[in-house]
Design a protein around this motif. Structure first.
Motif: not given
Length: 449
Positions: A113-123, A265-273
């Protein structure tokens, strides 16, 4: 009960919408009136739900109405995992061996199962995950003990051989079909951890490591075919498994793959963290190959963020680490970290930073030394080569590179590769008047439609 240091899913769900406990209770009462089934839900009722008390089935249906959750989704997951945020129930499992087994069970129950409204872990959510990983108590694998049949080292060896075969097959064929096999093997590993007893602690830790490797692989395969939410959940469970295995290098590899999803998916700062957390975890116990891999992944995140100077410094560190050569204690999963890989990543960084000519040179150098078994990698970098060539007005060369990618992609089940090929074809459309481009566009109709 849930780890109160992280919180109950219901807390995240209502806070995401800015609702207080009383605000949620009022909405549930209103939903009951609309359905003709009035309820007496209060702020105190919500309080106890968020401490682990389970609502009855009627109230769960009203809660689903309030959060606009479909019956189909609610049937696929138990309470409270169908709530809308943060979509990663594994976050709530404690950093213990028992918590790891539960997290693996959460992921396996969710299936594909894969939710349509995917939210990347952030903050705050990402910070909590990374802090939990770094501060988890050592030797936690010792705490979980099954009372079932004895798990022999030979069984663990058998799983290890299948993991190796899966890794090599994924390089060639992509994860679209292999994910079923990987999930089956992860299910077996989870079953053994949940029910088995072990002749030695090292056997148990090794099985946790295999769960981490398989969870990372499943996460990568789901990401590769565009199932981002499912991929992220597997990555989180893999990180907990790596922590329980007490293998910092393996955990760093999981974080490195998580970073790819984050910057893609557009979150380079989180990737760096994520990469920085991995580097902290392995400091003083890493190998040059692992350090090179982490520096290269950090460079990709920095390039996506437009941090030119920091990106090139990270690339220089990656090269310097790799030049120190291989070691006997390099982890087996690092087999793919070599000069060709670093060159490919360097070219990708250069392309992101606007230096198409330098990127093309790096892609050319890398392609000459990459083995033919890395089919998916060839597809990805041929499309990036085509972009670099087109930015220099080398239309025929870009057309040839895209054509090669199109041919190779036909044998790979990888949504990510298909997306790259589709984008490479689309960027040639303005040049459709040239014969070579016209022929390629005609050939690629099934890809671009």
């Amino acid at each position: 009960m849930f780890d109160t240091g992280v919180g109950h899913p219901l807390v995240y769900a209502r806070r995401m919408l800015g609702w207080s406990q009383e605000g949620l209770a009022a909405r549930i009462r209103a939903a009951g009136i609309r359905r003709g089934t009035p309820v007496a839900t209060t702020k105190k009722t919500v309080y106890w739900w968020e401490r682990g008390r389970k609502p009855d089935e009627l109230t769960q249906a009203l809660i689903a109405d309030v959060f606009e959750i479909s019956d189909e989704l609610r049937e696929q997951l138990p309470w409270p995992y169908w709530l809308p945020s943060p979509q990663v129930p594994e976050l709530y499992r404690p950093w213990t061996a028992a918590g790891t087994v539960d997290a693996l069970g959460d992921v396996l129950r969710s299936g594909r199962m894969d939710r349509r409204e995917f939210t990347i872990l952030s903050g705050v959510t990402l910070t909590t995950l990374l802090h939990g990983f770094l501060t988890a108590e050592p030797a936690i694998a010792h705490a979980a003990a099954g009372g079932g049949r004895r798990i022999s080292p030979a069984m663990v060896d058998h799983i290890a051989d299948q993991i190796t075969d899966l890794q090599r097959a994924d390089d060639t064929h992509g994860g679209g079909d292999l994910v079923f096999e990987a999930e089956g093997l992860l299910s077996l590993t989870h079953h053994l951890l949940q029910t088995g007893s072990f002749p030695a602690e090292r056997v148990k830790r090794r099985l946790y490591a295999q769960a981490a490797d398989l969870g990372r692989m499943c996460g990568w395969m789901h990401f590769d075919i565009g199932r981002h939410a499912a991929g992220q959940r597997h990555f989180v469970a893999a990180l907990k498994s790596a922590s329980s295995s007490e293998d910092a290098l393996l955990a760093a590899n999981v974080l490195a793959f998580m970073s790819i999803q984050a910057y893609s998916t557009g979150h380079p700062d989180d990737a760096d963290a994520m990469v920085r957390t991995a580097q902290t975890a392995v400091r003083g116990r890493s190998t040059p190959v692992v350090d090179a891999m982490l520096s290269a992944r950090q460079a990709r995140a920095l390039a996506k963020a437009g941090e030119t100077r920091d990106c090139y410094q990270a690339l220089n560190r990656a090269v310097a680490h790799l030049e120190r050569g291989p070691r006997d204690d390099d982890p087996p999963w690092a087999y793919w970290v070599n000069q060709a890989e670093i060159d490919m990543l360097t070219g990708s960084c250069m392309l992101d930073l606007g230096d198409a000519a330098a990127a093309q040179r790096k892609f050319t150098e890398a392609d000459a030394s990459y083995g033919p078994e890395y089919v998916r990698t060839h597809v990805l970098y041929l499309t990036r080569m085509a972009t670099a060539q087109l930015q220099q007005r080398q239309v025929d060369a870009a057309c040839a590179s895209t054509g090669q990618a199109l041919t190779l992609a036909a044998g790979v089940h990888s949504g990510r590769s298909s997306d790259h090929v589709r984008d490479a074809v689309k960027q040639l459309i303005p040049y459709r008047g040239e014969p070579a481009v016209h022929d390629l566009l005609d050939r690629a109709k099934t890809v671009t439609t």
